[in-house]
Design an enzyme around this catalytic site. Sequence first.
Site, PDB file in Angstrom:
ATOM      1  N   TYR A  25       0.801  -1.230   0.000  1.00 49.64           N
ATOM      2  CA  TYR A  25       0.000   0.000   0.000  1.00 49.64           C
ATOM      3  C   TYR A  25       0.831   1.277   0.000  1.00 49.64           C
ATOM      4  O   TYR A  25       0.287   2.372  -0.009  1.00 49.64           O
ATOM      5  CB  TYR A  25      -0.927  -0.014   1.220  1.00 49.64           C
ATOM      6  N   HIS A 100      -9.067   0.950  -5.676  1.00 51.53           N
ATOM      7  CA  HIS A 100      -8.206   0.127  -4.814  1.00 51.53           C
ATOM      8  C   HIS A 100      -6.759   0.533  -5.058  1.00 51.53           C
ATOM      9  O   HIS A 100      -6.340   0.670  -6.217  1.00 51.53           O
ATOM     10  CB  HIS A 100      -8.383  -1.366  -5.117  1.00 51.53           C
TER      11      HIS A 100
END
Length: 145
Positions: A25, A100
Amino acid sequence: MADKPIFVLNGPNLNRLGMREPEIYGTVTLGEVETMCREAAGGWPVRFHQSNAEHQLVDWIHEAIDDGAGILINPAGLTFRSIPILDALKMFPGPIIEFHISNIRRREEIYHHSLVSPVATAVLAGLGPKGYALAVHALLDMIDR
Ligand code: DHK
């Protein structure tokens, strides 16, 4: 008439962005993502939220139904399990971008089937946290169309 705000909604664990699995991430924090979104919006009003609670996300989607021009949502883990979020998004009349950070289709099988995609105008995945800014531009372009 004043522009109706866009809603940028973030689901569970995204409050830990920057510390959470940075190899997936990245190291950008959610606060930095919010700043990027507001800059990308170029003065268009933005309501930016994150919650680990499904009901809170549903409540914000209801706010968007009543007052919003568009929704950019990263439902995080709720993407794959939440009927309430799907049902709420079905009521939203404007454009919806499902977002996402990671490419969910290149990850474990549990992340491959989104309940949100069938009601999303577009899906963006795999661009990393800086992709939020691109998604904001795309959402505003849909609203202006
Ligand atoms: C974020 C999460 O928290 C995961 O549950 C999703 C998504 C992926 C993201 O890439 O932003 O599977």
